[in-house]
Design a protein around this motif. Structure first.
Motif, PDB file in Angstrom:
ATOM      1  N   ALA A 121       4.802  -4.921  -2.335  1.00 51.41           N
ATOM      2  CA  ALA A 121       3.952  -4.387  -2.979  1.00 51.41           C
ATOM      3  C   ALA A 121       3.260  -3.217  -1.682  1.00 51.41           C
ATOM      4  O   ALA A 121       2.282  -4.268  -1.091  1.00 51.41           O
ATOM      5  CB  ALA A 121       3.409  -4.814  -4.339  1.00 51.41           C
ATOM      6  N   LEU A 122       2.629  -1.934  -2.212  1.00 52.99           N
ATOM      7  CA  LEU A 122       1.847  -1.488  -1.388  1.00 52.99           C
ATOM      8  C   LEU A 122       0.958  -0.651  -2.926  1.00 52.99           C
ATOM      9  O   LEU A 122       1.024  -0.481  -3.711  1.00 52.99           O
ATOM     10  CB  LEU A 122       2.747  -0.167  -0.969  1.00 52.99           C
ATOM     11  CG  LEU A 122       4.185  -0.540  -0.307  1.00 52.99           C
ATOM     12  CD1 LEU A 122       4.334   1.168   0.142  1.00 52.99           C
ATOM     13  CD2 LEU A 122       3.706  -1.554   0.892  1.00 52.99           C
ATOM     14  N   SER A 161      11.960   6.020   0.810  1.00 55.69           N
ATOM     15  CA  SER A 161      10.784   5.812   0.391  1.00 55.69           C
ATOM     16  C   SER A 161       9.975   4.850  -1.025  1.00 55.69           C
ATOM     17  O   SER A 161      10.270   4.224  -1.262  1.00 55.69           O
ATOM     18  CB  SER A 161      10.479   6.962  -0.148  1.00 55.69           C
ATOM     19  OG  SER A 161      10.726   7.983   0.974  1.00 55.69           O
ATOM     20  N   PRO A 162       8.661   4.415  -0.974  1.00 57.86           N
ATOM     21  CA  PRO A 162       7.714   3.542  -1.584  1.00 57.86           C
ATOM     22  C   PRO A 162       8.040   3.933  -3.092  1.00 57.86           C
ATOM     23  O   PRO A 162       7.902   5.690  -3.224  1.00 57.86           O
ATOM     24  CB  PRO A 162       7.187   3.334  -1.486  1.00 57.86           C
ATOM     25  CG  PRO A 162       5.978   4.701  -0.615  1.00 57.86           C
ATOM     26  CD  PRO A 162       7.891   4.799   0.274  1.00 57.86           C
ATOM     27  N   PHE A 163       9.159   4.136  -4.644  1.00 61.73           N
ATOM     28  CA  PHE A 163       8.504   3.842  -5.595  1.00 61.73           C
ATOM     29  C   PHE A 163       7.745   3.650  -6.476  1.00 61.73           C
ATOM     30  O   PHE A 163       6.661   2.165  -6.165  1.00 61.73           O
ATOM     31  CB  PHE A 163      10.240   4.125  -5.855  1.00 61.73           C
ATOM     32  CG  PHE A 163      10.416   2.365  -6.210  1.00 61.73           C
ATOM     33  CD1 PHE A 163      10.361   2.237  -7.167  1.00 61.73           C
ATOM     34  CD2 PHE A 163      11.004   2.044  -5.040  1.00 61.73           C
ATOM     35  CE1 PHE A 163      11.122   0.594  -7.373  1.00 61.73           C
ATOM     36  CE2 PHE A 163      11.605   1.051  -5.104  1.00 61.73           C
ATOM     37  CZ  PHE A 163      11.774   0.053  -6.397  1.00 61.73           C
ATOM     38  N   SER A 164       6.611   3.977  -7.310  1.00 56.33           N
ATOM     39  CA  SER A 164       5.661   3.993  -7.846  1.00 56.33           C
ATOM     40  C   SER A 164       5.761   2.522  -9.153  1.00 56.33           C
ATOM     41  O   SER A 164       7.240   2.483 -10.025  1.00 56.33           O
ATOM     42  CB  SER A 164       4.802   5.050  -8.552  1.00 56.33           C
ATOM     43  OG  SER A 164       4.220   4.657  -9.815  1.00 56.33           O
ATOM     44  N   VAL A 187      -6.106   3.554  -9.166  1.00 58.46           N
ATOM     45  CA  VAL A 187      -4.991   2.802  -7.979  1.00 58.46           C
ATOM     46  C   VAL A 187      -4.214   2.912  -8.719  1.00 58.46           C
ATOM     47  O   VAL A 187      -3.207   3.037  -9.883  1.00 58.46           O
ATOM     48  CB  VAL A 187      -5.945   1.184  -8.387  1.00 58.46           C
ATOM     49  CG1 VAL A 187      -5.518   1.173 -10.107  1.00 58.46           C
ATOM     50  CG2 VAL A 187      -4.807   0.200  -7.528  1.00 58.46           C
ATOM     51  N   THR A 188      -3.016   2.787  -7.301  1.00 57.23           N
ATOM     52  CA  THR A 188      -1.412   2.465  -7.387  1.00 57.23           C
ATOM     53  C   THR A 188      -1.090   1.895  -7.196  1.00 57.23           C
ATOM     54  O   THR A 188      -1.401   1.451  -5.709  1.00 57.23           O
ATOM     55  CB  THR A 188      -1.610   4.121  -7.060  1.00 57.23           C
ATOM     56  OG1 THR A 188      -1.898   3.853  -5.294  1.00 57.23           O
ATOM     57  CG2 THR A 188      -1.598   5.489  -7.242  1.00 57.23           C
ATOM     58  N   ILE A 189       0.075   1.402  -7.385  1.00 59.88           N
ATOM     59  CA  ILE A 189       1.324  -0.048  -6.637  1.00 59.88           C
ATOM     60  C   ILE A 189       2.142   0.892  -6.738  1.00 59.88           C
ATOM     61  O   ILE A 189       2.539   1.311  -7.422  1.00 59.88           O
ATOM     62  CB  ILE A 189       0.563  -1.056  -7.304  1.00 59.88           C
ATOM     63  CG1 ILE A 189      -0.323  -1.144  -8.168  1.00 59.88           C
ATOM     64  CG2 ILE A 189       1.889  -2.273  -6.874  1.00 59.88           C
ATOM     65  CD1 ILE A 189      -0.568  -2.649  -8.833  1.00 59.88           C
ATOM     66  N   SER A 190       2.847   0.713  -5.114  1.00 62.43           N
ATOM     67  CA  SER A 190       4.355   0.886  -4.638  1.00 62.43           C
ATOM     68  C   SER A 190       5.278  -0.352  -4.562  1.00 62.43           C
ATOM     69  O   SER A 190       4.560  -0.527  -3.936  1.00 62.43           O
ATOM     70  CB  SER A 190       4.267   2.210  -4.241  1.00 62.43           C
ATOM     71  OG  SER A 190       3.447   3.120  -4.986  1.00 62.43           O
ATOM     72  N   CYS A 191       6.339   0.328  -4.543  1.00 60.93           N
ATOM     73  CA  CYS A 191       6.755  -1.027  -4.560  1.00 60.93           C
ATOM     74  C   CYS A 191       8.177  -0.193  -2.384  1.00 60.93           C
ATOM     75  O   CYS A 191       8.705   0.777  -2.768  1.00 60.93           O
ATOM     76  CB  CYS A 191       8.448  -1.024  -5.200  1.00 60.93           C
ATOM     77  SG  CYS A 191       9.618  -2.959  -4.609  1.00 60.93           S
TER      78      CYS A 191
END
Length: 201
Positions: free
Chosen positions: A24-25, A127-130, A100-104
Motif C-alpha cells: 500500500a502507498l 502504475s499504482p491504482f487507487s 488522504v489516499t491509499i493506492s496499491c
C-alpha cells in the motif's frame, strides 16, 4: 496511460509466473507537512514521488474492494512519535478534512525474465491504482504508562454524505455557511444535554 491500461499491459508470462507481491502507498496531506508512506522498508520511487518505507505508519484497517460506490471509513494506527503527537494535538487545524489516499502497487517477488526484458526482484510493476480516497478526521491518542502510547487517525470516504443535502445540518458551521455572521445556532450544543432554562419574572 491509466492504471487499467497499465495492468493490461503487464505481460501474461509475468502474471502466470505467480510471484507477484503488493504493498500500500499512502499519501496524507497534513497541513505544512504532507507525508508519503508505503508498507515496506526503505525509500521507494514510484509515480514521480519518493515514498518512505513504513515510517510512522503501523497498520491500516481492512479496506473493502468492490465495484460499488462506498462510504466506508478507514482507520490508521500510527507510532506515537513527537511529530505524530504534535499533529494529534493540532488535529483540528492541521489534519481534519484534509485529503488522504491509499493506492496499491504490484511488485516482482523474484527475478523474472519476460521475453527480452528482465524484471528484478522488488521492482514495481505497472502504475499504482487507487483503493481509497477520503478525508482525515479525528486523531485520538492515549497513553498507558511511560512506554505505551498509541495514536489513531480516523478517515471518512469521499461518499460519506452523498445522500445528504448540501448544508443540510442544523448546526453552527452550516448556518454560518448559509448566512455569514449568523449567530442563531452558536448556543445549540449547550441545549443538547438536559439543559434547563430558568426564567425570571
Amino acid at each position: 496511460m491509466g492504471a487499467r491500461e497499465d495492468l493490461l499491459a503487464i505481460p501474461d508470462e509475468f502474471l502466470r509466473h505467480g510471484r507477484i507481491g503488493h504493498a500500500a502507498l499512502v499519501h496524507m496531506d497534513f497541513l505544512d507537512a504532507p507525508k508519503r508512506w508505503w508498507t515496506g522498508y526503505g525509500d521507494l520511487e514510484v509515480g514521480g514521488f519518493t515514498w518512505q518505507g513504513l515510517g510512522d505508519l503501523i497498520s491500516i484497517s481492512p479496506i473493502e474492494t468492490s465495484y460499488e460506490v462506498s462510504a466506508q471509513d478507514v482507520t490508521f494506527e500510527l507510532a506515537a512519535t513527537p511529530e505524530m503527537l504534535a499533529l494529534a494535538l493540532a488535529a483540528k487545524s492541521r489534519v481534519r478534512d484534509r485529503s488522504v489516499t491509499i493506492s496499491c502497487e504490484l511488485f516482482a517477488m523474484e527475478d523474472v525474465s519476460v521475453g527480452p526484458n528482465d524484471i528484478q526482484r522488488g521492482q514495481p510493476v505497472a502504475s499504482p491504482f487507487s483503493m481509497f480516497s477520503g478525508t482525515m478526521q479525528r486523531m485520538p491518542w492515549k497513553a498507558e504508562g511511560p512506554n505505551s502510547r498509541t495514536i489513531q487517525l480516523e478517515c471518512h470516504g469521499l461518499f460519506l454524505r452523498r445522500n445528504a443535502a448540501a448544508l443540510g445540518l442544523w448546526n453552527d458551521s452550516d448556518q454560518k455557511a448559509r448566512y455569514f455572521g449568523d449567530k442563531g445556532f452558536e448556543r445549540l450544543p449547550i441545549y443538547a444535554n438536559d439543559y434547563e432554562t430558568r426564567w425570571r419574572g
